[in-house]
Scaffold this motif. Structure first.
Motif, PDB file in Angstrom:
ATOM      1  N   SER A 156      47.563  34.431  48.417  1.00  0.00           N
ATOM      2  CA  SER A 156      48.330  35.889  48.447  1.00  0.00           C
ATOM      3  C   SER A 156      47.545  36.783  47.544  1.00  0.00           C
ATOM      4  CB  SER A 156      49.619  35.926  48.475  1.00  0.00           C
ATOM      5  OG  SER A 156      50.112  35.695  47.108  1.00  0.00           O
ATOM      6  N   THR A 157      47.109  36.366  46.332  1.00  0.00           N
ATOM      7  CA  THR A 157      46.413  37.404  45.494  1.00  0.00           C
ATOM      8  C   THR A 157      44.978  37.351  45.586  1.00  0.00           C
ATOM      9  OG1 THR A 157      46.545  35.711  43.758  1.00  0.00           O
ATOM     10  CG2 THR A 157      48.526  36.931  43.837  1.00  0.00           C
ATOM     11  N   LYS A 158      44.308  36.521  46.399  1.00  0.00           N
ATOM     12  CA  LYS A 158      42.998  36.548  46.518  1.00  0.00           C
ATOM     13  C   LYS A 158      42.544  36.946  47.860  1.00  0.00           C
ATOM     14  CE  LYS A 158      42.629  32.767  43.016  1.00  0.00           C
ATOM     15  NZ  LYS A 158      42.074  31.281  42.764  1.00  0.00           N
ATOM     16  N   LYS A 159      43.274  37.709  48.476  1.00  0.00           N
ATOM     17  CA  LYS A 159      43.005  37.900  49.920  1.00  0.00           C
ATOM     18  C   LYS A 159      41.536  38.622  50.006  1.00  0.00           C
ATOM     19  CE  LYS A 159      46.213  41.716  50.546  1.00  0.00           C
ATOM     20  NZ  LYS A 159      47.354  42.381  51.736  1.00  0.00           N
ATOM     21  N   ASP A 160      41.518  39.674  48.970  1.00  0.00           N
ATOM     22  CA  ASP A 160      40.345  40.473  49.089  1.00  0.00           C
ATOM     23  C   ASP A 160      38.977  39.745  49.123  1.00  0.00           C
ATOM     24  OD1 ASP A 160      41.517  43.253  49.344  1.00  0.00           O
ATOM     25  OD2 ASP A 160      42.101  42.745  47.342  1.00  0.00           O
ATOM     26  N   ARG A 161      38.989  38.669  48.271  1.00  0.00           N
ATOM     27  CA  ARG A 161      37.909  37.714  48.222  1.00  0.00           C
ATOM     28  C   ARG A 161      37.734  36.758  49.653  1.00  0.00           C
ATOM     29  NH1 ARG A 161      38.953  35.110  42.791  1.00  0.00           N
ATOM     30  NH2 ARG A 161      41.162  36.020  43.348  1.00  0.00           N
ATOM     31  N   LEU A 162      38.885  36.444  50.079  1.00  0.00           N
ATOM     32  CA  LEU A 162      39.259  35.325  51.270  1.00  0.00           C
ATOM     33  C   LEU A 162      38.594  36.436  52.422  1.00  0.00           C
ATOM     34  CD1 LEU A 162      42.370  33.539  50.503  1.00  0.00           C
ATOM     35  CD2 LEU A 162      40.098  32.732  50.308  1.00  0.00           C
ATOM     36  N   TYR A 163      38.666  37.486  52.391  1.00  0.00           N
ATOM     37  CA  TYR A 163      38.293  38.417  53.488  1.00  0.00           C
ATOM     38  C   TYR A 163      36.680  38.228  53.876  1.00  0.00           C
ATOM     39  CZ  TYR A 163      42.486  41.180  54.009  1.00  0.00           C
ATOM     40  OH  TYR A 163      43.813  41.579  54.265  1.00  0.00           O
ATOM     41  N   THR A 167      39.528  38.487  59.233  1.00  0.00           N
ATOM     42  CA  THR A 167      40.576  39.134  58.266  1.00  0.00           C
ATOM     43  C   THR A 167      41.920  38.969  58.842  1.00  0.00           C
ATOM     44  OG1 THR A 167      39.046  41.003  58.047  1.00  0.00           O
ATOM     45  CG2 THR A 167      41.333  41.720  57.840  1.00  0.00           C
ATOM     46  N   ASN A 168      42.276  38.903  60.224  1.00  0.00           N
ATOM     47  CA  ASN A 168      43.561  38.827  60.904  1.00  0.00           C
ATOM     48  C   ASN A 168      44.075  37.282  60.548  1.00  0.00           C
ATOM     49  OD1 ASN A 168      41.762  37.194  62.478  1.00  0.00           O
ATOM     50  ND2 ASN A 168      42.937  37.636  64.313  1.00  0.00           N
ATOM     51  N   PHE A 169      43.441  36.437  60.217  1.00  0.00           N
ATOM     52  CA  PHE A 169      43.727  35.026  59.879  1.00  0.00           C
ATOM     53  C   PHE A 169      44.226  34.941  58.455  1.00  0.00           C
ATOM     54  CE2 PHE A 169      42.324  30.852  57.638  1.00  0.00           C
ATOM     55  CZ  PHE A 169      43.322  30.241  58.007  1.00  0.00           C
TER      56      PHE A 169
END
Length: 849
Positions: free
Chosen positions: A135-142, A147-149
């Motif tokens: 939840s705190t690393k979502k910018d990198r996970l994008y 994105t929707n995943f």
């Protein structure tokens, strides 16, 4: 259709390419909104992977990561293990999840698996997040996943799912996931009023687990949707009788009662539901509406005010809340007709007037109450808030101090005093006030949080971080605490931790504009401009508009050299806050880099008007004037700066030194660079420019010390080594000259000047072969290097190669026909050639006599 056609790629055995195509198409086919499309895509993916693996060996030795993932998948396949926090924790405690070399790959592999296998209880989602911080690393996970995943993952982590997974343990074996699929399909169909799909999926789900309570809720909802109100009510009641804490049964039965006009019964059910889930926005809204109908206005107001805390930008809530207040005011006025002297009624009316922006009416009532001696602490608080709204802050401060003499430990009054001290810019006194509040209650998270905010303003970032952490420890859901923590971490340049704190704040409250600003600043600082723009877009999607947000986007666009767009966003920011000095400055920089210096100067002037000590605006204004060849005006501006409180005066002395160098007034340039050094002795460039100017004055022995200091501070600048080699050459220290030339060559062996200087030094030492080698390298790198050509001429002359030397003279005079030294050398060479010819002629005569 072939599986690769569905995946929209050519046939391949590259499983990574297949997974990439599958991930891309997942953005179009969600398992919850388009289960049929998802199923086709999934089958195509599985077939493609199967075909890709046909040529591989059936058995392979598993890597540690593969072994972990096999165990992970086994946990998921076993429904009992899937629901067990302990089973997952035991697996996630393995070293491979903590090892820096493998933890990221483990996280990515799990996410890839979860793309197709995502039926976990809320507690398991939270557990995964505690290990991998998705939840705190979502910018990198994008960057690695659709994105929707990732948004789906964060939603699952942050949204408590009340679906009862445990009840599925008794259903048909291996059919649990099919039941959940049918359940989701029913849920979506009822929301879309697709009653046929709901009917089909209800029948399918009943075949698997007919008595699952969540299915029964949907069956009851379906009955109500088709007009079977009595049957639906009966089923909801049966569910409640079996489970007195069934939230959905109370809520949907409440909806049913509201629909048929049984408002009292609806009120009772909504109240029961709210007791079970006090933070449910849907229940707050439904109960609030019911309270208005039942004329329970005070209760309605409390409910909608709480709801407004969750959704501050929802205009519908504001309208309903204002309506509830107006109903309440009418009711209070009716009571006042019967009890005109009731002070508590007057206070409530004043409060209602204040909340509906009728501030003058509120003031008049409170001012009348002030005449009595029994003015309560609540009344003082409200009166101070009214005075602040009326912009009479001095009287508000006097009033709150008077109130605190009577109610020294009143929480609201102490906070009001702290807020006013902050408003007056008395930050140190405000901090002491918060310390007083904390002394009354050491668990006051808001006081710690407000201290963190002020400490950030004062630049005491370590203390701010400590206070923010205290606030968060007391109240883990304090979004502003994470915001202030993020701000402190940003200024301390702990960017990773800063971004994590931002995500934690936004997970709690996604409308916190300042967090998006901090997040953008962090990404800008680490040059991730695309990420910063993505943050802005997210804020914009939430409907947030703010001068600081526009300014940060303008900054990003300026960094990307999209100057016109940047100027537009500066203008948008200025429209919202005409005193935002940074916007005028940033706009000026855009014009400056566009080389529109007149427009730039205009913007810098406005910035200076707003902030007389804005160093950046002065600095670039002076530079703009220099580009316009208005040096005298630039010098006048610098004189103004030197007589002001503008920070970083060293940069302005450096700037004045540059102007003096441009005007070839090197004596004055030396004075300015010495002043710059006196203000900041740690800037290498100042020493270099001082040395350079001294060289221009031919004070070579003086130039050496500042040039050595420049190299000591920054040893990677090639020109600094070259310049000191020149100084050393001029004072006949040829060995040291060669030493610095060699250092310069180590930095960049393709630069011709150090080879040239090295050649001259060897020449002066009488080492002609070494000089010729260095000279040849310089000319190979730059055939038109005049000084190297001169050196070549000297070497040819010394080696008595007069014909070659004469050719070199002609080449030099082609470059500079006015070089008197070369002309003299040419005459010497011609004279020597004539002499040699005479000597040879005389010799021939003597031989043939």
């Amino acid at each position: 259709m072939d599986c690769f056609e569905i995946l929209n790629i050519d046939e391949t055995k590259d499983t990574k390419e297949i997974r990439k195509a599958y991930s891309k198409l997942l953005t179009q086919y969600s398992p919850e909104t388009d289960p049929e499309g998802f199923q086709r895509l999934r089958e195509a993916y599985e077939e493609a992977i199967s075909r890709a693996n046909e040529s591989e060996e059936s058995k392979q030795i598993l890597s540690p990561i593969d072994e972990f993932m096999k165990d992970f998948e086994d946990n998921y396949r076993s429904f009992d293990k899937r629901l067990s926090v302990e089973c997952w924790r035991e697996l996630l405690e393995r070293d491979i999840c903590y090892n820096i070399d493998t933890s990221k790959e483990i996280s990515d592999r799990i996410l890839a698996f979860i793309m197709d296998n995502y039926n976990f209880p809320y507690e398991i989602w939270r557990l995964f997040d505690s290990y991998f911080s998705w939840s705190t690393k979502k910018d990198r996970l994008y960057n690695d996943f659709p994105t929707n995943f990732i948004d789906f993952i964060v939603y699952k982590i942050n949204t408590k799912n009340i679906f009862r997974y445990e009840e599925l343990k008794e259903c048909k074996e291996d059919k649990q996931d099919l039941f959940i699929t049918e359940y989701n399909r029913i849920y979506s169909a009822l929301d879309d009023y697709d009653l046929y799909t709901a009917k089909v999926s209800i029948e399918a789900a009943k075949e698997i687990c007919p008595n699952h309570p969540d299915l029964l809720i949907l069956i009851a909802r379906n009955l109500v949707a088709k007009g079977g109100l009595k049957e639906g009510e009966r089923l909801f009641t049966d569910i409640i009788n079996n489970n007195k804490d069934d939230l959905d049964a109370y809520f949907y039965r409440g909806d049913l009662y509201f629909r048929v006009g049984k408002i009292e019964e609806a009120y009772d059910d909504y109240k029961m539901a709210l007791d079970i889930k006090p933070d449910s926005q849907g229940i707050l809204y439904a109960l609030g509406k019911t309270c208005i109908i039942l004329e329970k206005y005070e209760e309605a107001i409390k409910l909608f005010e709480k709801l407004q805390e969750y959704t501050p930008y929802n205009s519908d809530i504001r309208i309903i809340l204002n309506s509830a207040y107006n109903f309440y005011i009418d009711k209070l006025l009716e009571y006042m007709e019967q009890n005109s002297m009731d002070k508590q009624l007057k206070y409530k009316l004043a409060e209602a007037y204040f909340k509906t922006s009728r501030t003058e009416d509120s003031y008049n009532i409170l001012n009348g109450l002030m005449q009595d001696n029994d003015f309560t602490s609540e009344m003082y608080c409200l009166f101070c808030q009214v005075l602040i709204t009326l912009n009479n802050k001095e009287l508000a401060y006097t009033t709150v101090c008077k109130a605190l003499d009577l109610f020294d430990e009143d929480h609201k009054l102490n906070f009001l005093k702290a807020d006013l001290l902050e408003e007056f810019g008395k930050y140190e006194e405000a901090l002491l006030q918060y310390d007083k509040i904390i002394s009354f209650n050491k668990d006051d998270s808001t006081a710690y949080n407000n201290k963190a905010y002020l400490l950030n303003i004062l630049g005491r970032y370590n203390e701010a971080l400590e206070c923010a952490n205290m606030a968060i420890e007391i109240d883990p859901n304090i979004a502003h605490g994470y915001k202030n923590k993020a701000m402190a971490l940003l200024e301390l340049e702990f960017y990773e931790d800063c971004l994590n704190a931002c995500e934690q704040a936004l997970n709690i409250f996604p409308y916190l504009t300042e967090v998006y600003v901090i997040k953008m600043r962090a990404f800008i600082d680490i040059n991730l401009y695309d990420e910063a723009l993505r943050v802005y877009n997210t804020a914009s999607d939430f409907g947030l508009t703010d001068s600081k947000l526009y300014y940060e986007k303008a900054r990003v666009l300026r960094m990307l050299e999209r100057f016109e767009e940047s100027i537009n966003f500066c203008d948008l920011a200025i429209e919202l806050d005409e005193n935002n000095v940074d916007c005028y400055y940033s706009k000026g920089l855009c014009y400056y880099f566009k080389e529109d210096y007149d427009e730039a100067i205009e913007c810098f002037n406005i910035a200076i008007d707003h902030d007389i000590n804005h160093g950046g605006a002065y600095y670039y204004k002076v530079n703009s004037l220099m580009h316009l060849s208005r040096e005298e005006e630039a010098l006048d501006i610098l004189d103004e700066v030197f007589n002001s409180d503008v920070p970083h005066l060293d940069s302005f002395y450096n700037l004045k030194g540059s102007i003096m160098r441009y005007l070839e007034n090197y004596e004055e340039a030396v004075i300015q660079y010495r002043k710059a050094i006196s203000y900041d002795p740690n800037i290498a460039k100042y020493y270099y420019l001082l040395g350079y100017s001294l060289n221009e004055l031919e004070r070579f022995d003086e130039a050496i010390e500042p040039l050595e200091k420049a190299i000591e501070l920054d040893s990677n600048e090639i020109d600094w080594h070259v310049d000191i080699s020149h100084s050393l050459y001029k004072i006949d220290e040829f060995e040291r000259c060669i030493e610095y030339c060699n250092r310069a060559i180590e930095i960049d062996e393709e630069y011709d000047i150090p080879h040239q200087n090295k050649g001259w030094a060897y020449y002066r030492l009488g080492k002609i072969d070494e000089a010729e080698e260095a000279c040849s390298i310089a000319l190979k790198l730059n055939g038109n290097n005049y000084n190297a050509l001169l050196l070549k001429l000297r070497i040819l002359q010394d080696k008595s190669l007069y014909e070659d030397a004469l050719i070199m003279c002609h080449r030099l005079l082609e470059i500079n026909k006015n070089d008197e030294e070369v002309k003299e050398v040419k005459e010497e060479i011609l004279k020597q050639i004539r002499t040699d010819k005479k000597e040879k002629k005389g010799l021939f005569k003597s031989l043939f006599k």
